[in-house]
Design an enzyme around this catalytic site. Structure first.
Site, mmCIF file in Angstrom:
data_model
loop_
_atom_site.group_PDB
_atom_site.id
_atom_site.type_symbol
_atom_site.label_atom_id
_atom_site.label_comp_id
_atom_site.label_asym_id
_atom_site.label_seq_id
_atom_site.Cartn_x
_atom_site.Cartn_y
_atom_site.Cartn_z
ATOM 1 N N GLY A 53 12.381 34.782 -97.392
ATOM 2 C CA GLY A 53 13.330 33.673 -97.278
ATOM 3 C C GLY A 53 14.750 34.180 -97.125
ATOM 4 O O GLY A 53 15.161 34.609 -96.041
ATOM 5 N N ARG A 54 15.501 34.186 -98.237
ATOM 6 C CA ARG A 54 16.919 34.536 -98.153
ATOM 7 C C ARG A 54 17.160 35.932 -97.592
ATOM 8 O O ARG A 54 18.173 36.185 -96.934
ATOM 9 C CB ARG A 54 17.567 34.384 -99.535
ATOM 10 C CG ARG A 54 17.661 32.920 -99.953
ATOM 11 C CD ARG A 54 17.845 32.789 -101.429
ATOM 12 N NE ARG A 54 16.717 33.349 -102.156
ATOM 13 C CZ ARG A 54 16.672 33.529 -103.475
ATOM 14 N NH1 ARG A 54 17.709 33.195 -104.196
ATOM 15 N NH2 ARG A 54 15.603 34.009 -104.045
ATOM 16 N N CYS A 77 9.503 22.281 -103.882
ATOM 17 C CA CYS A 77 10.957 22.068 -103.830
ATOM 18 C C CYS A 77 11.465 21.619 -105.212
ATOM 19 O O CYS A 77 10.964 20.670 -105.800
ATOM 20 C CB CYS A 77 11.293 21.020 -102.774
ATOM 21 S SG CYS A 77 13.059 20.683 -102.723
ATOM 22 N N PRO A 99 9.953 28.763 -94.742
ATOM 23 C CA PRO A 99 10.641 27.539 -94.322
ATOM 24 C C PRO A 99 11.924 27.398 -95.142
ATOM 25 O O PRO A 99 11.893 27.573 -96.364
ATOM 26 C CB PRO A 99 9.643 26.432 -94.681
ATOM 27 C CG PRO A 99 8.724 27.025 -95.707
ATOM 28 C CD PRO A 99 8.725 28.505 -95.508
#
Ligand SMILES: Cc1cc2nc3c(=O)[nH]c(=O)nc-3n(C[C@H](O)[C@H](O)[C@H](O)COP(=O)(O)O)c2cc1C
Length: 322
Positions: A223-224, A100, A16
């Site tokens: 992710g990235r 987060c 996400p």
């Protein structure tokens, strides 16, 4: 990896990512081999107040399955209410963001702040599990900082609280996205839980995925690396099956997929919301392409997708002339 209706052998999943993993990017990654996807994280407080922007974020399509809706919040009662609301959106599971690092979120007791308050972490997970028939999963980090790695306690606790899978970004909160992810923890976590473990952090190549699976984790989350190279899913699947690397996509393929992705983003979100956040994707589609400085600065300036597509066509024509 099995939980709820999900049964996928060694899944490679798209992480996400706020302002990145919208429907358009999720569909692109699915098509390129991502086995499971998540929505961007969404505030439980915004969901229970019916904030239109939040409700838009958790809209999903059939093509994206299996998909999890990710929520965040630090108050168990609000998380419970949000989980109830989410059922009508029909995801395959609900994921709780407990990692987060961003200051504003942490200040409100959300995201990685839960790593500093394990009793509240537990209440939040229990409240979501209690509120829904959907499987609930948790995504977190190793701990608050290097002096307070709590992941083994957290892993046992989330399983006890009823979570059906755990994702660990192998960094601490104080690292944010800096430094190296410490995959050494994955093997240790695997020993203390029986629910599936998804490893995350610093996956940038098919070889990285293979190495992370060797730690014993059940799934690998990218992710990235997926922003920098959406083909990574396809390339990894091929590598795991054959042990050989696929050739990189051609310039024509890169630009064709970029245009398709942009067009879909604009169709789904309109010109402004489709084009501006899309700027972070150019770097991935243009990676390895020589002499793109002028093209890139034009792309950062243009705000209309038709002009952007024309600029890409012009670039492609220039390149094929030489
Ligand atoms: C732009 C951006 C947005 C992110 N948004 C979220 C999010 O909404 N929810 C979440 O759990 N993690 C979020 N993350 C963290 C990623 O899911 C992932 O854990 C992190 O990037 C480490 O994986 P990587 O090294 O493969 O990028 C975000 C990361 C980035 C770079």
């Amino acid at each position: 990896m099995k939980f709820g209706s999900i049964d996928i052998d060694r899944p490679i999943v798209l992480a996400p990512m706020e302002d990145v993993t919208d429907t358009a990017f999720r569909l692109i990654c699915k098509r390129l081999g991502a086995d499971m996807v998540y929505t961007e994280f969404t505030s439980c407080e915004a969901l229970i107040r019916d904030i239109p922007r939040a409700l838009k974020k958790i809209k999903i399509t059939e093509e994206e399955r299996p998909i999890g809706i990710q929520i965040f919040g630090g108050v168990d009662a609000s998380m419970e209410e949000a989980a109830k609301r989410i059922e009508e959106f029909g995801p395959d599971f609900i994921d709780i963001n407990c990692g987060c690092w961003v200051k504003n979120h942490v200040a409100r007791g959300e995201g990685a702040a839960l790593l500093k308050d394990l009793p509240n972490f537990e209440r939040v997970v229990q409240s979501v599990v209690k509120a829904t028939r959907l499987p609930v999963t948790v995504k977190t980090r190793l701990g608050w900082d290097a002096q307070s790695i709590v992941i083994l306690d957290v892993a046992r606790m989330v399983e006890q609280a009823g979570a059906k899978a755990l994702t660990v970004h192998c960094r601490t909160r104080s690292q944010a996205h800096r430094g190296e992810a410490d995959w050494g923890w994955l093997e240790k976590i695997k020993k203390v839980i029986s629910i599936p473990l998804i490893g995350n952090g610093d996956i940038n190549s098919p070889e990285d995925v293979k190495r992370m699976f060797e730690t014993g984790c059940d799934g690998v989350m990218i992710g990235r690396g997926a922003i920098h190279n959406p083909w990574l899913f396809q390339q990894t699947k091929h590598f795991l099956k054959t042990g050989t690397l696929l050739p990189p996509p051609t310039l024509k393929e890169k630009i064709a997929l970029c245009i398709e992705h942009l067009t879909m983003a604009v169709e789904l979100k309109g010109q402004r919301d489709g084009v501006l956040p899309f700027r972070k994707h150019y770097v991935g589609y243009l990676k390895g392409v020589p002499h793109v400085a002028h093209l890139r600065s034009d792309l950062m300036r243009l705000t209309d997708s038709r002009q952007i597509i024309d600029r890409f066509q012009e670039f492609l024509e220039e390149k094929t002339l030489f």
